[in-house]
Scaffold this motif. Structure first.
Motif, PDB file in Angstrom:
ATOM      1  N   CYS A 143       0.858  -1.177   0.000  1.00 42.32           N
ATOM      2  CA  CYS A 143       0.000   0.000   0.000  1.00 42.32           C
ATOM      3  C   CYS A 143       0.902   1.238   0.000  1.00 42.32           C
ATOM      4  N   SER A 144       0.614   2.178  -0.893  1.00 42.70           N
ATOM      5  CA  SER A 144       1.469   3.372  -0.999  1.00 42.70           C
ATOM      6  C   SER A 144       1.020   4.449  -0.010  1.00 42.70           C
ATOM      7  N   THR A 145       1.852   5.458   0.125  1.00 44.17           N
ATOM      8  CA  THR A 145       1.492   6.574   1.015  1.00 44.17           C
ATOM      9  C   THR A 145       0.323   7.373   0.430  1.00 44.17           C
ATOM     10  N   GLN A 146      -0.062   7.084  -0.817  1.00 45.70           N
ATOM     11  CA  GLN A 146      -1.254   7.704  -1.415  1.00 45.70           C
ATOM     12  C   GLN A 146      -2.468   6.793  -1.243  1.00 45.70           C
ATOM     13  N   ASN A 147      -2.299   5.743  -0.445  1.00 45.39           N
ATOM     14  CA  ASN A 147      -3.365   4.783  -0.193  1.00 45.39           C
ATOM     15  C   ASN A 147      -3.825   4.040  -1.455  1.00 45.39           C
ATOM     16  N   VAL A 148      -2.879   3.678  -2.277  1.00 50.38           N
ATOM     17  CA  VAL A 148      -3.180   2.900  -3.486  1.00 50.38           C
ATOM     18  C   VAL A 148      -2.480   1.547  -3.345  1.00 50.38           C
ATOM     19  N   THR A 149      -3.227   0.458  -3.656  1.00 46.99           N
ATOM     20  CA  THR A 149      -2.635  -0.883  -3.562  1.00 46.99           C
ATOM     21  C   THR A 149      -1.952  -1.257  -4.883  1.00 46.99           C
ATOM     22  N   TYR A 150      -0.761  -1.838  -4.784  1.00 46.25           N
ATOM     23  CA  TYR A 150      -0.022  -2.348  -5.949  1.00 46.25           C
ATOM     24  C   TYR A 150       0.194  -3.844  -5.761  1.00 46.25           C
ATOM     25  N   ILE A 151       0.307  -4.570  -6.873  1.00 48.22           N
ATOM     26  CA  ILE A 151       0.394  -6.044  -6.749  1.00 48.22           C
ATOM     27  C   ILE A 151       1.700  -6.519  -6.109  1.00 48.22           C
ATOM     28  N   ILE A 171       6.298   3.403  -0.339  1.00 49.74           N
ATOM     29  CA  ILE A 171       5.494   2.296   0.185  1.00 49.74           C
ATOM     30  C   ILE A 171       5.164   2.645   1.631  1.00 49.74           C
ATOM     31  N   ASP A 172       3.887   2.564   1.958  1.00 48.10           N
ATOM     32  CA  ASP A 172       3.497   2.871   3.330  1.00 48.10           C
ATOM     33  C   ASP A 172       3.632   1.614   4.190  1.00 48.10           C
ATOM     34  N   TYR A 173       3.069   0.524   3.673  1.00 46.89           N
ATOM     35  CA  TYR A 173       3.202  -0.749   4.402  1.00 46.89           C
ATOM     36  C   TYR A 173       2.967  -1.908   3.447  1.00 46.89           C
ATOM     37  N   TYR A 174       3.395  -3.093   3.862  1.00 42.66           N
ATOM     38  CA  TYR A 174       3.176  -4.302   3.068  1.00 42.66           C
ATOM     39  C   TYR A 174       1.752  -4.782   3.290  1.00 42.66           C
ATOM     40  N   GLY A 175       1.132  -5.253   2.214  1.00 42.57           N
ATOM     41  CA  GLY A 175      -0.248  -5.727   2.273  1.00 42.57           C
ATOM     42  C   GLY A 175      -1.162  -4.738   1.575  1.00 42.57           C
ATOM     43  N   GLU A 176      -2.411  -5.198   1.368  1.00 40.36           N
ATOM     44  CA  GLU A 176      -3.398  -4.354   0.700  1.00 40.36           C
ATOM     45  C   GLU A 176      -3.756  -3.158   1.580  1.00 40.36           C
ATOM     46  N   CYS A 177      -4.108  -2.041   0.958  1.00 41.81           N
ATOM     47  CA  CYS A 177      -4.494  -0.860   1.747  1.00 41.81           C
ATOM     48  C   CYS A 177      -5.712  -1.201   2.616  1.00 41.81           C
ATOM     49  N   GLN A 178      -5.696  -0.729   3.804  1.00 36.14           N
ATOM     50  CA  GLN A 178      -6.799  -1.046   4.731  1.00 36.14           C
ATOM     51  C   GLN A 178      -6.917   0.043   5.796  1.00 36.14           C
ATOM     52  N   GLU A 179      -8.039  -0.003   6.504  1.00 39.13           N
ATOM     53  CA  GLU A 179      -8.257   0.926   7.619  1.00 39.13           C
ATOM     54  C   GLU A 179      -7.651   0.302   8.871  1.00 39.13           C
ATOM     55  N   LEU A 266       6.125  -3.326   9.626  1.00 42.11           N
ATOM     56  CA  LEU A 266       5.525  -3.313  10.966  1.00 42.11           C
ATOM     57  C   LEU A 266       4.074  -2.866  11.023  1.00 42.11           C
ATOM     58  N   GLN A 267       3.701  -1.974  10.120  1.00 43.35           N
ATOM     59  CA  GLN A 267       2.427  -1.293  10.261  1.00 43.35           C
ATOM     60  C   GLN A 267       1.222  -2.237  10.425  1.00 43.35           C
ATOM     61  N   ARG A 268       1.212  -3.326   9.666  1.00 45.17           N
ATOM     62  CA  ARG A 268       0.050  -4.216   9.739  1.00 45.17           C
ATOM     63  C   ARG A 268      -0.055  -4.917  11.093  1.00 45.17           C
ATOM     64  N   GLU A 270       1.521  -3.636  13.918  1.00 45.94           N
ATOM     65  CA  GLU A 270       1.580  -2.608  14.950  1.00 45.94           C
ATOM     66  C   GLU A 270       0.995  -1.332  14.379  1.00 45.94           C
ATOM     67  N   HIS A 271      -0.293  -1.159  14.571  1.00 45.55           N
ATOM     68  CA  HIS A 271      -0.974  -0.036  13.896  1.00 45.55           C
ATOM     69  C   HIS A 271      -0.542   1.338  14.432  1.00 45.55           C
ATOM     70  N   CYS A 272       0.233   1.354  15.534  1.00 44.98           N
ATOM     71  CA  CYS A 272       0.708   2.649  16.054  1.00 44.98           C
ATOM     72  C   CYS A 272       1.997   3.106  15.376  1.00 44.98           C
ATOM     73  N   THR A 273       2.599   2.231  14.569  1.00 49.11           N
ATOM     74  CA  THR A 273       3.895   2.569  13.966  1.00 49.11           C
ATOM     75  C   THR A 273       3.842   3.892  13.206  1.00 49.11           C
ATOM     76  N   LYS A 274       2.865   3.996  12.296  1.00 45.05           N
ATOM     77  CA  LYS A 274       2.783   5.185  11.441  1.00 45.05           C
ATOM     78  C   LYS A 274       2.503   6.456  12.252  1.00 45.05           C
ATOM     79  N   PRO A 275       1.433   6.451  13.096  1.00 46.56           N
ATOM     80  CA  PRO A 275       1.210   7.668  13.889  1.00 46.56           C
ATOM     81  C   PRO A 275       2.381   8.004  14.807  1.00 46.56           C
ATOM     82  N   PHE A 276       3.053   6.976  15.304  1.00 46.81           N
ATOM     83  CA  PHE A 276       4.206   7.221  16.178  1.00 46.81           C
ATOM     84  C   PHE A 276       5.310   7.954  15.400  1.00 46.81           C
ATOM     85  N   LEU A 277       5.636   7.447  14.216  1.00 52.62           N
ATOM     86  CA  LEU A 277       6.711   8.069  13.428  1.00 52.62           C
ATOM     87  C   LEU A 277       6.315   9.481  12.985  1.00 52.62           C
ATOM     88  N   GLU A 278       5.019   9.669  12.717  1.00 51.82           N
ATOM     89  CA  GLU A 278       4.571  11.020  12.346  1.00 51.82           C
ATOM     90  C   GLU A 278       4.749  11.983  13.510  1.00 51.82           C
TER      91      GLU A 278
END
Ligand SMILES: [Ca+2]
Length: 311
Positions: A143-151, A171-179, A266-268, A270-278
């Motif tokens: 999943c990209s930082t633009q919230n777009v999934t790539y194969i 790349i924001d995180y590995y895996g399909e974009c999700q909430e 990590l993001q998938r 540990e969902h706090c990873t992204k907000p923590f780094l921000e």
């Protein structure tokens, strides 16, 4: 209870990091295997070149085993007709092998999304990957930082290479974009403890690995051994991790691109990873300075000063 949850998560995070280091190790092994295989091809090619009287190559000593093998093969092709056929086949192979031996792309590295090619003067250069392996496994999605999934990450970097407008996208995180569920205040409070314990554990594990398998260098091993004896054993690993991530460019600031290696796997889990780094980027200038890194991992000014000595 909190201590237990930290321990469980640290173990979990260590597994993730080591799994990635493991993947890296597999890649190294794969490479070594290829190298070994390539070496064999090289010997075959040199022998074949010898057969064709390529004078430049004749000075090479093939060794006894190889000479025996050569004689054996020669004996097998006593029949004249077969011999001629063999010569022709060898000649074709020689062209392929010689090409491979001299290929300047063999040890030429290109950034993600690019591959090495040679120009008419046989000089290597990097160009965008034309095609990625078609991946069907969900695990390869990113999943990209633009919230777009790539194969796959290959496809992401290939498109990023082609499209200059994707320059800022990572790349924001590995895996399909999700909430992801929201990171609660309590979780956020615990997160720096988890992170720094995780850095210590990973460093400890990697100190046991050989450097060629992705383990620590001698100076990093020394640092790790010193850290274990410290009153605050997390200070040196915090500096080590920063230094490890700060590579592109090595300027004592972590960019979004440099943080991909930490955030994406990590993001998938540990969902706090992204907000923590921000939140670490307190002045919101898009990069994390070493001071910001230290503060968000709960170091005080003296700790930061000490840690800086190990950058
Ligand atoms: Ca940097």
């Amino acid at each position: 209870m909190r201590a237990l949850s930290v321990v469980v998560l640290v173990v979990c995070l260590v597994c993730v990091d080591l799994a990635f280091a493991g993947k890296n190790r597999d890649r190294v092994r794969d490479y070594k295997h290829k190298k070994k295989h390539h070496r064999f091809d090289e010997e075959e090619a040199k022998w074949a070149l010898d057969r064709l009287s390529y004078k430049d190559e004749q000075v090479i000593d093939f060794g006894d085993d190889f000479r025996d093998l050569r004689d054996e093969i020669r004996d097998d092709f006593r029949d004249e007709e077969e011999d001629r056929y063999f010569e022709k086949e060898i000649e074709e192979e020689v062209r392929g092998y010689a090409n491979e031996i001299n290929n300047p792309c063999v040890d030429y590295e290109c950034p993600m999304g690019m591959t090495c090619k040679t120009d008419p003067q046989w000089q290597p250069y990097c160009t965008c990957v034309e095609e990625c392996m078609p991946e069907e496994d969900e695990e390869y999605k990113v999943c990209s930082t633009q919230n777009v999934t790539y194969i796959s990450d290959c496809e992401f970097y290939r498109l990023k290479c082609i499209d200059p407008e994707m320059y800022e996208i990572e790349i924001d995180y590995y895996g399909e974009c999700q909430e992801f569920p929201e990171c609660t205040d309590e979780e956020m409070e615990e997160f720096p403890f988890r992170m720094r314990d995780w850095f210590s554990q990973v460093m400890k594990q990697l100190a046991k690995w050989p450097i060629e398998d992705g383990g620590l260098t001698e100076s990093e091993k020394h640092l790790e051994a010193l850290a274990e004896r410290d009153m605050k054993p997390y200070i040196k690993p915090i500096a080590w991790k920063f230094h490890h991530l700060d590579v592109d460019p090595r300027d004592r600031y972590l960019t979004n691109r440099e943080l991909v290696e930490l955030r994406a796997p990590l993001q998938r889990l540990e969902h706090c990873t992204k907000p923590f780094l921000e939140e670490c980027d307190t002045d919101s200038n898009g990069v994390i300075s070493f001071k910001e890194w230290g503060y968000c991992l709960l170091l005080n000014d003296d700790d930061i000063k000490e840690a800086k000595e190990h950058l």
